[in-house]
Scaffold this motif. Structure first.
Motif: not given
Lengths: 247, 340
Positions: B77-78, B168-175, B269-274
């Motif tokens: 994260a910046t 860093f901004g959410g989005g689509v996560v593959r499961i 992507r999950v970890v960094q989503a604010p």
């Protein structure tokens, strides 16, 4: 007559393969899980990075991005075949632990209540808790923390509805025919029936995790005075317990 | 000993590495850095092994004084970052001269920022790793007044940067379907992938709660399942139907069913989503997931070849408006520097 449960082999994410021996926490399914894990470990497959066992399953950590699930599944199925794992011998190297504990009184205030829930008088309840040789069914929830079983049917007591806010490290708590020995202070719905000075997790000790799945545990009844004496000289966390190798 | 002296520090700062493998049977999960990709990026920027210990920061950083010339890299994260008051670029490596003061924080995107040092942090190892496992009390958070030892550095490269990715901004996560996915009705699974979730502020290194409007995702079978092994990325559905994505510091087993498991390469992507960022989940088959993950693993190993010289660092320009950046109009409002 109960329907035979056929072992299930399933992938867990891309993190490994799980072999499940029952859909209920029975003694036979647990024995099978521990024995099967030991048998596969003994084969030394390179793709298995570590293994563990839960109440009814054996887990093999394999990177399924590098090793095809179907191949690992078929190898495990070959080991499964042709043996009744619920009757299998448990692996070598297990230990019998005798752990001193106080039952009842101010150090274990829910002993009487638990005995009543089990429909036993206090003497009979104490005889069960100290006379039954329990197996470490699995280690989990907290590091080194054992779930011990299996007590008789009378002890199939439900969790209490409310949580006890903070049951201390070393506590013996009872529910669903099991005893859990707390690795740290824990809020719980299980009933506080005994208190030991045994430390399940000793991060700086020679043996950080003294107990292993398959080990056996027998509790020895001591007085609160005796427990206080043990606690005063417990730098190594052994809590007065004695360990013997099981043949 | 070379060290970073901690002059002051935020509340969620801890030493991490890739964690402790091998203790699942003992009830201890692997733990380690929440954003594993950031650890790989730091290693690539400093041209060193990926298993060196790093500093993980949540939300705020701190200020640190170098007792020696020390190479650093900043990833994840910046955060605002300055050496002796002069801004330095994120996602890049720098030299921290002896006696200088590095100031980090607060985060401007994402959740977890990382400070890497050449030679790695040489803090005490417990059970073969330096990672702080907060939920089990292994190691302690970094505190003001600490001195963080830094190991011997075998390289001298600095001034490298890596392209910023989109995690860093959410989005689509593959499961991928997992052991209990079939315990959920097709209708629930379909609704799950059609739902836009928001990352709840209630999140820690054990797991992240996902908020959504509408009904929960509980399955009646949840009441009778036996407690079972957890792998990082498992999405457990609690009794009231709320999904939690479980992370590296979760418990080893859990009694709630898992509807699926996030691919390891998408977990950052999950970890960094604010908090509040939108996330959606998309099922891929086990076969496709294995191929996607294998490709990502090989890309992470090649990050080093992507680390390029930091040609000109706009953040270091003392008087930004005096530079003719591309020979066109320079606007103080519409900053082209934030778009690269």
């Amino acid at each position: 007559m109960t329907v035979q449960f056929s072992p299930l082999i399933r992938s867990v994410g891309l993190g490994g393969v799980l072999v499940t021996f029952g859909d209920k926490a029975t003694d036979g399914a647990n024995r099978a899980a521990i024995a099967f894990r030991g048998a596969v470990d003994a084969l030394g497959w390179p793709e298995v990075e570590e293994s563990s066992s839960t109440l009814v399953s054996a887990f093999f950590r394999v990177d399924l991005a590098q090793h095809r699930f179907e191949v690992v599944r078929d190898k495990l199925a070959t080991v499964l075949d042709g043996q009744d794992w619920s009757a299998a011998r448990l692996p070598e190297g297990r230990a019998l632990w005798t752990i001193p504990a106080v039952f009842g009184g101010t150090r274990a205030p829910q002993f009487d209540e638990a005995a009543e829930a089990a429909g036993l008088d206090p003497a009979a309840a104490l005889a069960d808790l100290t006379g039954t040789r329990l197996r470490v069914l699995t280690i989990g929830f907290a590091p080194g923390q054992p779930y011990l079983g299996t007590l008789g049917d009378a002890w199939d007591i439900p969790r209490q509805v409310g949580l006890s806010p903070n049951v201390p490290q070393g506590a013996l708590v009872a529910a669903v025919r099991q005893i859990c020995l707390f690795a740290k202070d824990t809020p719980t719905g299980w009933r506080h029936v005994g208190q030991s000075a045994f430390r399940c997790f000793r991060p700086k000790g020679f043996e950080p995790f003294p107990l292993a799945p398959g080990d056996e545990v027998q509790f020895a009844d001591i007085s609160a005075t005796e427990l206080a004496r043990i606690e005063a000289h417990n730098a190594d966390g052994s809590g007065g317990a004695v360990r013997e190798e099981l043949a | 000993m070379r060290a970073l002296r901690v002059l002051n520090v935020g509340p969620g700062v801890a030493i991490q590495d890739l964690g402790r493998a091998g203790y699942l049977a003992k009830g201890l999960t692997r733990g380690g850095a929440a954003d594993v990709r950031a650890v790989h990026e730091g290693a690539a920027l400093l041209r060193q092994a990926v298993d060196f210990a790093v500093l993980e920061m949540v939300g705020t950083g701190g200020s640190f004084e170098a007792t020696d010339d020390i190479r650093i890299a900043l990833t994840g994260a910046t955060m605002t970052a300055a050496v002796d008051g002069s801004a330095v670029a994120w996602n890049a490596s720098h030299i921290l001269p002896k006696g200088s003061i590095l100031t980090l924080g607060p985060t401007r995107d994402g959740t977890y920022g990382y400070l890497h040092v050449g030679g790695g942090f040489d803090t005490p190892s417990v059970l073969s790793a330096r990672a702080t496992h907060q939920s089990t009390g292994l190691g302690a958070l970094v505190a003001t007044g600490d001195s963080l030892d830094v190991g011997a550095d075998r390289s001298g490269d600095v001034g490298l940067t890596l392209p910023r990715d989109s995690r860093f901004g959410g989005g689509v996560v593959r499961i991928v379907p997992s052991m209990q996915t079939d315990d959920f009705d097709a209708e629930i699974r379909m609704r799950f992938v059609d739902t836009t979730f928001r990352r709840d502020p209630r999140a820690n290194r054990q797991g992240v709660r996902m908020d959504s409007d509408g009904d929960g995702f509980a399955t009646p079978k949840a009441l009778s399942i036996v407690s079972e092994v957890i792998v990082p990325g498992d999405i457990q559905i609690t009794g009231d139907g709320t999904p939690f994505v479980l992370l590296a510091e979760s418990q080893t087993t859990g009694g709630y069913p898992r509807i699926g498991t996030v691919l390891p390469c998408d977990l950052p992507r999950v970890v960094q989503a604010p908090a509040g960022a939108e996330l959606r989940f998309e099922f891929v088959s086990l076969e496709d997931a294995a191929a996607i993950e294998a490709r990502a693993q090989s890309e992470w190993c090649k990050l080093r070849s992507l680390a390029a010289p930091l040609v000109r660092d706009p953040a270091e320009m003392q008087d930004l408006l005096s530079y003719q950046l591309i020979g066109g109009v320079v606007s103080a409002v519409h900053s082209p520097l934030d778009e690269g």
